[in-house]
Design a protein around this motif. Sequence first.
Motif, PDB file in Angstrom:
ATOM      1  N   VAL A  36       0.837  -1.236   0.157  1.00 29.71           N
ATOM      2  CA  VAL A  36      -0.043  -0.007  -0.075  1.00 29.71           C
ATOM      3  C   VAL A  36       1.001   1.109  -0.094  1.00 29.71           C
ATOM      4  O   VAL A  36       1.803   1.358   0.945  1.00 29.71           O
ATOM      5  CB  VAL A  36      -0.971   0.167   1.284  1.00 29.71           C
ATOM      6  N   VAL A  37       0.694   2.059  -0.791  1.00 28.89           N
ATOM      7  CA  VAL A  37       1.357   3.412  -0.976  1.00 28.89           C
ATOM      8  C   VAL A  37       0.305   4.434  -1.068  1.00 28.89           C
ATOM      9  O   VAL A  37      -0.688   4.270  -1.542  1.00 28.89           O
ATOM     10  CB  VAL A  37       2.427   3.521  -2.192  1.00 28.89           C
ATOM     11  N   ASP A  38       0.626   5.689  -0.835  1.00 26.77           N
ATOM     12  CA  ASP A  38      -0.231   6.921  -0.971  1.00 26.77           C
ATOM     13  C   ASP A  38      -0.910   6.994  -2.479  1.00 26.77           C
ATOM     14  O   ASP A  38      -1.870   7.719  -2.532  1.00 26.77           O
ATOM     15  CB  ASP A  38       0.369   8.187  -0.372  1.00 26.77           C
ATOM     16  N   LYS A  39      -0.003   6.854  -3.312  1.00 22.37           N
ATOM     17  CA  LYS A  39      -0.646   6.942  -4.652  1.00 22.37           C
ATOM     18  C   LYS A  39       0.259   5.998  -5.851  1.00 22.37           C
ATOM     19  O   LYS A  39       1.348   5.951  -5.829  1.00 22.37           O
ATOM     20  CB  LYS A  39      -0.342   8.295  -5.053  1.00 22.37           C
ATOM     21  N   VAL A  40      -0.575   5.497  -6.559  1.00 23.99           N
ATOM     22  CA  VAL A  40       0.149   4.513  -7.568  1.00 23.99           C
ATOM     23  C   VAL A  40       0.709   5.284  -8.699  1.00 23.99           C
ATOM     24  O   VAL A  40       1.915   5.049  -9.116  1.00 23.99           O
ATOM     25  CB  VAL A  40      -0.924   3.390  -7.864  1.00 23.99           C
ATOM     26  N   THR A  41      -0.133   5.956  -9.477  1.00 19.61           N
ATOM     27  CA  THR A  41       0.334   6.922 -10.355  1.00 19.61           C
ATOM     28  C   THR A  41      -0.711   7.843 -10.782  1.00 19.61           C
ATOM     29  O   THR A  41      -1.615   7.969  -9.970  1.00 19.61           O
ATOM     30  CB  THR A  41       0.380   6.101 -11.761  1.00 19.61           C
ATOM     31  N   GLU A  42      -0.479   8.801 -11.562  1.00 17.98           N
ATOM     32  CA  GLU A  42      -1.415   9.795 -12.081  1.00 17.98           C
ATOM     33  C   GLU A  42      -2.737   9.260 -12.779  1.00 17.98           C
ATOM     34  O   GLU A  42      -2.766   8.051 -12.903  1.00 17.98           O
ATOM     35  CB  GLU A  42      -0.703  11.023 -12.899  1.00 17.98           C
ATOM     36  N   ARG A  43      -3.686  10.087 -12.712  1.00 16.21           N
ATOM     37  CA  ARG A  43      -4.969   9.464 -13.598  1.00 16.21           C
ATOM     38  C   ARG A  43      -4.714   9.063 -14.858  1.00 16.21           C
ATOM     39  O   ARG A  43      -3.924   9.938 -15.599  1.00 16.21           O
ATOM     40  CB  ARG A  43      -6.130  10.760 -13.511  1.00 16.21           C
ATOM     41  N   LEU A  44      -5.202   7.982 -15.422  1.00 14.97           N
ATOM     42  CA  LEU A  44      -4.913   7.528 -16.570  1.00 14.97           C
ATOM     43  C   LEU A  44      -6.525   7.056 -17.443  1.00 14.97           C
ATOM     44  O   LEU A  44      -7.034   6.640 -16.620  1.00 14.97           O
ATOM     45  CB  LEU A  44      -4.257   6.254 -16.560  1.00 14.97           C
ATOM     46  N   PRO A  45      -6.313   7.318 -18.644  1.00 10.50           N
ATOM     47  CA  PRO A  45      -5.327   7.994 -19.539  1.00 10.50           C
ATOM     48  C   PRO A  45      -5.144   9.535 -19.151  1.00 10.50           C
ATOM     49  O   PRO A  45      -6.303  10.125 -18.685  1.00 10.50           O
ATOM     50  CB  PRO A  45      -6.191   7.731 -20.985  1.00 10.50           C
ATOM     51  N   GLY A  71      -9.210   8.417 -14.945  1.00  4.01           N
ATOM     52  CA  GLY A  71      -9.563   7.952 -13.731  1.00  4.01           C
ATOM     53  C   GLY A  71      -8.613   7.408 -12.854  1.00  4.01           C
ATOM     54  O   GLY A  71      -7.461   7.308 -13.422  1.00  4.01           O
ATOM     55  N   ASP A  72      -8.553   7.514 -11.413  1.00  4.57           N
ATOM     56  CA  ASP A  72      -7.811   7.063 -10.569  1.00  4.57           C
ATOM     57  C   ASP A  72      -7.537   5.478 -10.630  1.00  4.57           C
ATOM     58  O   ASP A  72      -8.124   4.837 -10.975  1.00  4.57           O
ATOM     59  CB  ASP A  72      -8.171   7.199  -9.015  1.00  4.57           C
ATOM     60  N   ILE A  73      -6.153   5.178 -10.662  1.00  8.55           N
ATOM     61  CA  ILE A  73      -5.440   3.895 -10.676  1.00  8.55           C
ATOM     62  C   ILE A  73      -5.691   3.353  -9.255  1.00  8.55           C
ATOM     63  O   ILE A  73      -4.844   4.000  -8.441  1.00  8.55           O
ATOM     64  CB  ILE A  73      -4.152   3.763 -11.164  1.00  8.55           C
ATOM     65  N   ASP A  74      -6.331   2.359  -8.905  1.00  8.90           N
ATOM     66  CA  ASP A  74      -6.569   1.671  -7.595  1.00  8.90           C
ATOM     67  C   ASP A  74      -5.520   0.705  -7.105  1.00  8.90           C
ATOM     68  O   ASP A  74      -5.171   0.433  -6.138  1.00  8.90           O
ATOM     69  CB  ASP A  74      -7.956   1.227  -7.276  1.00  8.90           C
ATOM     70  N   LEU A  75      -5.259  -0.252  -8.337  1.00  4.46           N
ATOM     71  CA  LEU A  75      -4.175  -1.317  -8.223  1.00  4.46           C
ATOM     72  C   LEU A  75      -3.446  -1.638  -9.422  1.00  4.46           C
ATOM     73  O   LEU A  75      -3.743  -1.571 -10.455  1.00  4.46           O
ATOM     74  CB  LEU A  75      -5.379  -2.631  -8.220  1.00  4.46           C
ATOM     75  N   LEU A  76      -2.336  -2.145  -9.235  1.00  5.12           N
ATOM     76  CA  LEU A  76      -1.280  -2.318 -10.209  1.00  5.12           C
ATOM     77  C   LEU A  76      -0.926  -3.796  -9.978  1.00  5.12           C
ATOM     78  O   LEU A  76      -0.277  -4.420  -9.048  1.00  5.12           O
ATOM     79  CB  LEU A  76      -0.237  -1.477  -9.843  1.00  5.12           C
ATOM     80  N   ILE A  77      -1.382  -4.734 -11.081  1.00  7.43           N
ATOM     81  CA  ILE A  77      -1.478  -5.995 -11.108  1.00  7.43           C
ATOM     82  C   ILE A  77       0.221  -6.231 -11.444  1.00  7.43           C
ATOM     83  O   ILE A  77       0.703  -5.762 -12.728  1.00  7.43           O
ATOM     84  CB  ILE A  77      -2.269  -6.461 -11.969  1.00  7.43           C
ATOM     85  N   GLY A  78       1.031  -7.195 -10.633  1.00  5.91           N
ATOM     86  CA  GLY A  78       2.261  -7.612 -11.366  1.00  5.91           C
ATOM     87  C   GLY A  78       2.641  -8.643 -12.393  1.00  5.91           C
ATOM     88  O   GLY A  78       1.498  -9.136 -12.699  1.00  5.91           O
ATOM     89  N   ALA A  79       3.816  -8.632 -12.763  1.00  6.39           N
ATOM     90  CA  ALA A  79       3.967  -9.397 -13.964  1.00  6.39           C
ATOM     91  C   ALA A  79       3.779 -10.879 -13.551  1.00  6.39           C
ATOM     92  O   ALA A  79       3.685 -11.693 -14.504  1.00  6.39           O
ATOM     93  CB  ALA A  79       5.370  -9.058 -14.330  1.00  6.39           C
ATOM     94  N   SER A  80       3.697 -11.417 -12.283  1.00  7.59           N
ATOM     95  CA  SER A  80       3.630 -12.742 -11.964  1.00  7.59           C
ATOM     96  C   SER A  80       2.288 -13.056 -12.220  1.00  7.59           C
ATOM     97  O   SER A  80       1.820 -14.444 -12.562  1.00  7.59           O
ATOM     98  CB  SER A  80       3.929 -12.836 -10.513  1.00  7.59           C
ATOM     99  N   ILE A  81       1.166 -12.145 -12.444  1.00 11.04           N
ATOM    100  CA  ILE A  81      -0.219 -12.563 -12.630  1.00 11.04           C
ATOM    101  C   ILE A  81      -0.679 -12.298 -14.021  1.00 11.04           C
ATOM    102  O   ILE A  81      -1.362 -12.937 -14.540  1.00 11.04           O
ATOM    103  CB  ILE A  81      -1.228 -11.992 -11.475  1.00 11.04           C
ATOM    104  N   PHE A  82      -0.239 -11.262 -14.563  1.00  9.29           N
ATOM    105  CA  PHE A  82      -0.461 -10.720 -15.837  1.00  9.29           C
ATOM    106  C   PHE A  82      -0.546 -11.914 -16.939  1.00  9.29           C
ATOM    107  O   PHE A  82      -1.515 -11.813 -17.848  1.00  9.29           O
ATOM    108  CB  PHE A  82       0.483  -9.704 -16.197  1.00  9.29           C
TER     109      PHE A  82
END
Length: 395
Positions: A36-45, A71-82
């Motif tokens: 958990v971090v305070d912000k994953v990235t900026e709004r995308l697109p 829109g806001d990015i809530d979750l970043l899926i890692g390369a292990s699952i993608f």
Amino acid sequence: MVKGIGGTTKSIQSSVSVKLFSRFDLSVCFNMDSLVVDKVTERLPTVSVDISSLINFNNLSLADDAYAVPGDIDLLIGASIFPHLLLSRKVQGQSDCLSPLALETVLGYVIVGSAPALVDCHASVSYCCATDPLDAAVRKFWQIEEVNAPKLLSPDDKACEDIYNSTTTRDADGRYVVALPFKGDVFSLGDSFKKSKNRFLCLERKMQASPALKEAYDNVISEYLNKGFISPAPIDTEETRNLPSYTIPHHGIIREDKLTSKLRIVLDGSSKSSSQISLNDILYNGQNLQGNLFHIIVNFRLYRIALSADIRQMFLCIGVRPCDRRFQRILYRFSPQEPLKVYEFNRVCFGLKSSPFHALRTIKQLILDEGASYPRAQQTVNTVGCHHTVGVFEA
């Protein structure tokens, strides 16, 4: 700590276990341990997507129906699952080979690639006017309108000026004779002869390896002797044997750009004696009297022709009173077979920190004493400065 592109870091606040389901098939489930971090990235697109040109995607079951809106990015899926999300089918957005693709995944179709942006046809114009705060404006006004006033001398500069005024004389030829401006106790100087001897022996070996350097050095020392710039140091008497003295190491600087003497002998007045005190340590610097560089450069813009000149052997034109010459001793010999000889500089020498002050202050004194007889020279020195004179003329 999480590191990203360019070495940027993000502080980890906590960790959480996440169970991810497909909104089309609840049997599709993935378990993930996420940070958990305070912000994953900026709004995308970053800008809205023009979906009118992506009609091929209209009937697809999209994993995100709002993909075209930032829109806001809530979750970043890692390369292990993608890789486990991907299925085989893909749909081209347009006939253009560079148009985005819809990739089929177990979560629904996801849009990948360069999408056409929705450009806002309304232009906005902003006008910003910034003004300085009142106190800054008032300060700037006084700086611009300030009348030039003579700089106040520091206590050291004033003491050096007082020494110059009280000790400077002129000999029978009109030459100015100055005193070394001591600020410290001359008896604090330790033995300097040994270090100066070792430095000279090193220089002598260098000259033996370079006949051209040896010849140039001999010529300069001979010139100094013939012109009275230096002379053999007098033998100490009972009265002078216990007085302090200073023997200065020296070296030569070759100036290939010079048409006459290409070698300048420089004295190292900062060489420490056995007491860790050097001659320069107990001398005043004196006031900086060099001309204003900005004014000198601006003078080149006045007319089409400019002349530049300096004074040959400027320091050596000024004498040093006899009682101070024992602090300007050097060692030299014209052959390794000869005994080392001690010489004294009778003139202001290059390498003492008070020498630039002596040179420029003496020109200033010359203008005060003789300027009435040479009004144009007086005007030039007073206007441009005496360190480097530049004359400008109209062609």
